[in-house]
Design an enzyme around this catalytic site. Structure first.
Site, mmCIF file in Angstrom:
data_model
loop_
_atom_site.group_PDB
_atom_site.id
_atom_site.type_symbol
_atom_site.label_atom_id
_atom_site.label_comp_id
_atom_site.label_asym_id
_atom_site.label_seq_id
_atom_site.Cartn_x
_atom_site.Cartn_y
_atom_site.Cartn_z
ATOM 1 N N LYS A 117 10.570 -0.439 14.246
ATOM 2 C CA LYS A 117 10.939 -0.252 12.888
ATOM 3 C C LYS A 117 12.011 0.758 12.888
ATOM 4 O O LYS A 117 13.155 0.862 12.148
ATOM 5 C CB LYS A 117 9.872 0.245 12.054
ATOM 6 C CG LYS A 117 8.773 -0.713 11.415
ATOM 7 C CD LYS A 117 7.956 -0.018 10.395
ATOM 8 C CE LYS A 117 6.556 -0.924 10.293
ATOM 9 N NZ LYS A 117 5.747 0.039 9.599
ATOM 10 N N GLU A 176 -3.230 -7.430 15.923
ATOM 11 C CA GLU A 176 -2.747 -6.171 15.294
ATOM 12 C C GLU A 176 -4.149 -5.024 15.773
ATOM 13 O O GLU A 176 -3.790 -3.870 16.080
ATOM 14 C CB GLU A 176 -2.516 -6.009 14.055
ATOM 15 C CG GLU A 176 -1.489 -5.026 13.726
ATOM 16 C CD GLU A 176 -0.627 -4.989 12.527
ATOM 17 O OE1 GLU A 176 0.710 -5.591 12.558
ATOM 18 O OE2 GLU A 176 -1.256 -5.009 11.299
ATOM 19 N N LYS A 196 0.797 -1.373 -0.055
ATOM 20 C CA LYS A 196 0.025 -0.099 -0.031
ATOM 21 C C LYS A 196 0.933 1.254 0.117
ATOM 22 O O LYS A 196 0.589 2.137 -0.782
ATOM 23 C CB LYS A 196 -0.810 -0.015 1.529
ATOM 24 C CG LYS A 196 -1.827 1.100 1.486
ATOM 25 C CD LYS A 196 -2.657 1.021 2.512
ATOM 26 C CE LYS A 196 -3.413 2.565 2.889
ATOM 27 N NZ LYS A 196 -4.250 2.039 4.297
ATOM 28 N N GLY A 241 -4.606 -2.158 6.161
ATOM 29 C CA GLY A 241 -3.727 -3.445 5.288
ATOM 30 C C GLY A 241 -4.369 -4.717 5.649
ATOM 31 O O GLY A 241 -4.723 -5.408 4.606
ATOM 32 N N ARG A 242 -4.718 -4.867 6.975
ATOM 33 C CA ARG A 242 -5.306 -6.405 7.318
ATOM 34 C C ARG A 242 -6.748 -6.488 7.088
ATOM 35 O O ARG A 242 -7.203 -7.598 7.215
ATOM 36 C CB ARG A 242 -5.238 -6.503 8.961
ATOM 37 C CG ARG A 242 -5.557 -5.548 9.840
ATOM 38 C CD ARG A 242 -4.814 -5.674 11.174
ATOM 39 N NE ARG A 242 -5.503 -4.652 12.136
ATOM 40 C CZ ARG A 242 -4.830 -3.494 12.276
ATOM 41 N NH1 ARG A 242 -3.727 -3.260 11.370
ATOM 42 N NH2 ARG A 242 -5.307 -2.631 13.115
ATOM 43 N N GLU A 274 10.856 -4.455 3.908
ATOM 44 C CA GLU A 274 10.849 -5.864 3.579
ATOM 45 C C GLU A 274 10.659 -6.165 2.131
ATOM 46 O O GLU A 274 11.284 -6.682 1.098
ATOM 47 C CB GLU A 274 10.054 -6.696 4.292
ATOM 48 C CG GLU A 274 10.423 -6.954 5.716
ATOM 49 C CD GLU A 274 9.873 -5.946 6.863
ATOM 50 O OE1 GLU A 274 9.553 -4.782 6.142
ATOM 51 O OE2 GLU A 274 9.689 -6.289 7.945
ATOM 52 N N HIS A 280 -2.013 -33.153 18.726
ATOM 53 C CA HIS A 280 -0.599 -33.884 19.228
ATOM 54 C C HIS A 280 0.321 -32.848 19.494
ATOM 55 O O HIS A 280 1.306 -33.262 19.543
ATOM 56 C CB HIS A 280 -0.356 -34.937 17.898
ATOM 57 C CG HIS A 280 -1.545 -35.810 17.659
ATOM 58 N ND1 HIS A 280 -1.354 -37.188 18.400
ATOM 59 C CD2 HIS A 280 -2.439 -35.721 17.027
ATOM 60 C CE1 HIS A 280 -2.547 -37.900 17.668
ATOM 61 N NE2 HIS A 280 -3.188 -37.432 17.204
HETATM 62 C C1 G6Q Z 1 -1.777 -4.163 8.639
HETATM 63 C C2 G6Q Z 1 -0.688 -3.283 8.688
HETATM 64 C C3 G6Q Z 1 0.438 -3.971 8.150
HETATM 65 C C4 G6Q Z 1 0.669 -3.673 6.712
HETATM 66 C C5 G6Q Z 1 2.238 -4.191 6.507
HETATM 67 C C6 G6Q Z 1 2.641 -3.958 4.795
HETATM 68 O O1 G6Q Z 1 -2.944 -3.677 8.869
HETATM 69 O O2 G6Q Z 1 -0.985 -2.064 8.313
HETATM 70 O O3 G6Q Z 1 0.787 -5.385 8.164
HETATM 71 O O4 G6Q Z 1 -0.220 -4.398 5.988
HETATM 72 O O5 G6Q Z 1 2.878 -3.209 7.107
HETATM 73 O O6 G6Q Z 1 2.327 -2.555 4.687
HETATM 74 P P1 G6Q Z 1 2.335 -2.152 2.859
HETATM 75 O O7 G6Q Z 1 1.209 -2.589 2.120
HETATM 76 O O8 G6Q Z 1 2.309 -0.529 2.852
HETATM 77 O O9 G6Q Z 1 3.554 -2.492 2.560
#
Ligand code: G6Q
Length: 540
Positions: A498, A347, A200, A261-262, A206, A378
């Protein structure tokens, strides 16, 4: 100061219903304490609740103004206050004729426009018209993303694997550990590989690190910058950053800041899922999500699955003392569902302050974990049955398997039902003693019971039922956040690590970090690491 409903629940919780007793008193309890929506049947009769408990929980919902908050979310109000944004993921699955307004603008037409361009692209890749730079058909797709830009599509591609015939093979790389990317690329041929850079913000360390290395891998083999346009597409709301990376504007699928994001599976973040199952099946997933959205918006609380699960979650967490929630899908295809839900729930609910930033006087989100049944049995179920702490459980099962094989499925489901029965009713010492003469083992073999669980049952795991399941948990998490008085849409708690990592990365590279002094533990670890790093690695 605790609210009136909270206090009443506290008093009521001094002697919560015993499951053996309430089941004995009411033969129809199992059928009565259930609700159904969008093809999902929820049995909550094995929760330690009576009608009085439920009525007190509904008072709590009223006191927290849950109905008003639900309305506000669907109305596109800025329910994510700390980030001053709406949380309108429900708009992503609204039908074309619907209208949902954010800041005076109907967002539904734009959602459908992006969906159409995703569909055209996916058809082209799946149909073989979109080819690699050298004219080869795309046989592998690698999604590069993390967190919300990885867990949802990764989980859903795995869950819907029976619907992926004719699709390229899907791979997901999220970790900054080079082993993740290197391990995935080993065996792939650059000429037939497509990368979906899913971010996003398009600033995530990463994802961008993986994307740069993937581009280098591609260019090393194909030797022509122009190849990037045929092998890289992006999902992002930051077009400028995507352009700077070198991905053509025509190959960017956008979304909006009101999609967290989530909560983003139904947005362009679902591109890799659409590549796997095709636009039509993706549409069925959206229908399942939408059906649950409508149910959440309209059903009375007494029959409202997300609301009931949220209220029961608060009851278990705050009044019965459950510190964890185990998510236990009896379906191997849902093996990634617990980790997906871990992010969605932890989160969203792992907060200590209210929406207004004041310290909360009660516990909030539980630890969420789980594993597909029967493997978990198990591994960690021992603690669920006889541990000293309380773990609430959500069992998930389906009547039909995509892999009917001898008696596998009935044995699987027999285990699912057996576990919730054992947790709820246990086995008394006198029952154990009557069965076996070994007095020394009676205590070891007794089960206290009264360990609460939900069971969700559906006909089959399909795109539609998966959609309903995802929306069920999204809304449960939201409703729970309202009951706790927190903001389930922000995640400030991920920032400090971070920042420190950025500083340490520059120090490890020999530069000066923003925190050059650190503490003596971190300093010693860095020094030890650098000394080890200067020595030769161990021979393989
Ligand atoms: C979710 C968070 C987080 C996010 C990641 C990736 O609700 O905001 O998990 O989705 O940090 O972010 P980007 O999509 O911006 O790379």
């Amino acid at each position: 100061m605790r609210s009136r409903a909270w206090q009443a629940l506290g008093q009521h919780a001094a002697s919560p219903p015993r499951l053996r007793e309430v089941f004995a008193q009411e033969p129809g309890r199992g059928a009565r304490l259930a609700a159904e929506a969008a093809g999902l049947y929820l049995d909550f009769s094995k929760q330690r609740v009576s009608d009085e408990t439920l009525s007190l929980l509904f008072d709590l919902a009223e006191e927290a103004e849950l109905a008003d908050q639900i309305r506000a979310m669907f109305a596109g109000e800025k329910v994510n206050r700390s980030e001053d944004r709406a949380a309108l993921h429900v708009a992503l699955r609204a039908p074309e004729e619907a209208s949902l307004i954010v800041e005076g603008e109907d967002v539904v037409p734009a959602v459908h426009e992006v969906r159409r361009s995703m569909a055209a692209f996916c058809e082209a890749v799946r149909g073989g018209e979109w080819r690699g730079h050298g004219g080869e058909r795309i046989r592998h797709v690698v999604n590069l993303g993390i967190g919300g830009s990885d867990l949802g599509p990764r989980m859903a591609v795995r869950a819907l694997q029976p619907y992926t015939s004719d699709a390229p093979a899907l791979h997901f790389v999220s970790n900054i550990d080079g082993a993740d990317l290197a391990g995935t690329l080993r065996g792939l041929r650059p000429g037939e590989t497509l990368f979906v850079v899913c971010s996003k913000s398009f600033t995530t360390l990463e994802t961008l690190t993986n994307a740069r290395s993937a581009r280098a891998w591609l260019l090393e083999a194909l030797g022509d910058e122009a190849a990037v346009a045929r092998h890289f597409v992006a999902v992002s709301s930051n077009r400028a950053a995507v352009r700077a990376f070198g991905i053509d504007d025509a190959n960017v699928f956008g979304f909006w800041d009101w999609v967290g994001g989530r909560y983003s599976l139904a947005s362009a973040v679902g591109l890799s899922l659409m590549l796997a199952i095709g636009p039509e099946r993706f549409g069925e997933l959206l229908s399942g999500l939408h059906a649950m959205d409508e149910h959440f918006r309209e059903a009375p609380f007494s029959h409202n699955l997300p609301v009931l699960m949220a209220l029961l979650g608060v009851w278990n967490r705050n009044f019965l003392g459950a510190e964890a929630l185990a998510v236990l899908p009896y379906d191997q295809s849902l093996e990634l569902f617990p980790s997906y839900l871990q992010q969605l729930d932890m989160e969203s609910s792992g907060k200590s302050v209210s929406r207004e930033g004041e310290a909360l006087p009660h516990a909030t989100g539980p630890i969420v974990f789980g594993r597909a049944g029967t493997d978990g049995q198990h591994a960690f179920y021992q603690l669920l049955h006889q541990g000293t702490g309380l773990v609430a459980c959500d069992f998930l099962g389906f009547a039909h398997s995509h892999h009917e094989l001898g008696r596998h499925h009935e044995l699987l489901m027999a285990n699912c039902f057996a576990q919730s029965e054992a947790l709820a009713f246990g086995k008394r010492p006198e029952e154990v003693a009557a069965e076996s003469g070994e007095a020394r083992l009676v205590a070891h073999r007794s089960f206290a019971g009264d360990r609460p669980s939900n069971t969700l049952l559906a006909k089959q795991l399909t795109p539609y039922s998966l959609g309903a399941l995802v929306a069920l948990y999204e809304h449960k998490v939201f409703a729970q956040g309202v009951l706790w008085g927190l903001n389930p849409f922000d995640q400030w708690g991920v920032e400090l690590g971070k920042e420190l990592a950025a500083s340490l990365a520059s120090e490890l590279a020999g530069g000066v970090g923003a925190e050059p002094f650190h503490d003596s533990s971190t300093r010693t670890l860095v020094a030890r690491y650098q000394a080890l790093r200067a020595s030769d690695p161990s021979p393989r």
